[in-house]
Design an enzyme around this catalytic site. Structure first.
Site, mmCIF file in Angstrom:
data_model
loop_
_atom_site.group_PDB
_atom_site.id
_atom_site.type_symbol
_atom_site.label_atom_id
_atom_site.label_comp_id
_atom_site.label_asym_id
_atom_site.label_seq_id
_atom_site.Cartn_x
_atom_site.Cartn_y
_atom_site.Cartn_z
ATOM 1 N N ASP A 13 -3.113 11.013 35.941
ATOM 2 C CA ASP A 13 -2.770 12.365 36.835
ATOM 3 C C ASP A 13 -2.144 12.904 36.696
ATOM 4 O O ASP A 13 -1.016 13.083 38.245
ATOM 5 C CB ASP A 13 -3.565 11.595 38.009
ATOM 6 C CG ASP A 13 -4.912 11.022 38.555
ATOM 7 O OD1 ASP A 13 -5.826 11.774 37.624
ATOM 8 O OD2 ASP A 13 -4.932 10.040 39.039
ATOM 9 N N HIS A 43 -9.692 15.453 33.110
ATOM 10 C CA HIS A 43 -7.903 16.560 33.489
ATOM 11 C C HIS A 43 -8.516 18.213 33.793
ATOM 12 O O HIS A 43 -9.457 18.823 33.774
ATOM 13 C CB HIS A 43 -8.329 16.186 31.890
ATOM 14 C CG HIS A 43 -7.223 15.199 30.757
ATOM 15 N ND1 HIS A 43 -8.045 14.525 29.735
ATOM 16 C CD2 HIS A 43 -6.197 14.630 31.219
ATOM 17 C CE1 HIS A 43 -7.752 13.188 29.830
ATOM 18 N NE2 HIS A 43 -6.735 13.616 30.854
#
Length: 333
Positions: A13, A43
């Protein structure tokens, strides 16, 4: 010709999708190919008003001239792949290595039904761990065994190396983060394989001598989803005071927020062979930097942070993200 790998330096992340999308537009690769585990990593790429959450297709899909590939080391869930191909309208430029292992329904059931994985470890429940077990046991199906995938099949390693031989640019995209590598992360709170740059090269069948740069992406305020050690984690009250609240792309679980971890950044950079560092979330260090596109627009507070980060990492910070959109970035490569 250049071959660049982009990987995450903390727990995932970190904003790799944004960095990949930017580098793709700047470097104009003929191929963008992903390594990593499989659809357990999400993503997020924001382009103007549109935000895309993707799990199988490379984040570089936003660069329209690249062929998009999935390396042989990656697990493929045909259902997730099909949905993303339709959502992104990339049917004519997606290719899958014929040797990719397949995630089947039974793997997802095993993942969700395993108490150790689902509750203790905090698995995403996408079937990746059990599918990798099947692969190791040599009983997994491969992409070449699935009729609906036949039109996408390719030898990704051959295609990538041939492109490099022709002097073209190639971008290899990692997933997740160094901190949850099966080999180097906070075991047992890790994913089901290595996530380092070396693994991403191997997943795509690219030898180490062909890699020109390794971009490691670090978040100014690291985050972690699920269980596991997080040495610099701050309280919920502190993160809310800073205005930082995030949720995972795949699980939608709230991310745990932490302070910059210089020691982890240094070790991660060492193992990954970092040549260029990217810092995301600099606008959380100083909101006045939000949306900046020139290095001269950074504040003294932001510059001090970057200076310390470079000392910790041991490599120059040449990509600085100043907001979620693709154009909110400073590139001094």
């Amino acid at each position: 010709m250049s071959c660049i790998i982009i990987v995450g330096g903390f727990f995932g992340d970190e904003g790799k999708g944004k960095i990949v999308a930017h580098v793709a537009h700047e470097d104009k690769p003929s191929i963008i190919s992903r390594g990593g585990v499989g659809p357990n990593a999400g993503h997020t790429v924001q382009v103007g008003e549109k935000e895309y959450g993707i799990r199988m297709i490379p984040s570089g899909f936003v660069y329209p001239k690249a062929r998009l590939m999935i390396g042989s080391g990656v697990l493929v869930d045909p259902n997730v792949l099909k949905k993303e191909i339709e959502m992104l309208d990339v049917d004519d430029r997606v290719f899958i290595d014929k040797r990719c292992s397949i995630i089947e329904e039974e793997h997802i059931k095993q993942d969700k039904g395993n108490e150790h994985l689902s509750k203790t470890i905090g698995s995403t429940g996408t079937g990746c761990g059990p599918a990798n077990v099947a692969r190791v046991n040599r009983v997994a199906k491969q992409a070449k065994d699935i009729p609906e995938l036949q039109k996408y099949l390719i030898d990704a390693s051959y295609e990538i190396n041939s492109a490099l031989d022709r002097g073209e640019n190639v971008l290899l995209e990692g997933t997740q983060g160094f901190g949850i590598s099966l080999y180097f992360g906070t075991y047992p709170f890790v994913t089901s394989k290595d996530t380092s740059a070396s693994q991403i090269a191997a997943d795509n069948g690219v030898g180490p001598t062909r890699i020109d740069d390794v971009i490691v992406v670090f978040k100014a305020y690291p985050t972690r989803v699920g269980a596991g050690p997080f040495g610099t984690e701050m309280s919920k009250e502190e993160s809310m005071r800073l205005g930082i609240q995030e949720f995972g792309t795949v699980t939608h679980r709230e991310r745990r927020i932490g302070c910059w971890d210089g020691a982890m950044a240094r070790y991660s950079a060492m193992v990954n062979g970092c040549t260029i560092a990217a810092i995301t979330g600099i606008d959380h260090i100083d909101p006045e930097c939000y949306g900046a596109t020139e290095y001269s627009q950074l504040t003294e507070k932001a510059l001090e942070f970057i200076k310390q980060a470079e000392k910790d990492i041991g490599a120059p910070v040449k990509l600085i993200s100043t907001g979620p959109e693709m154009n909110q970035i400073i590139d001094i490569r």
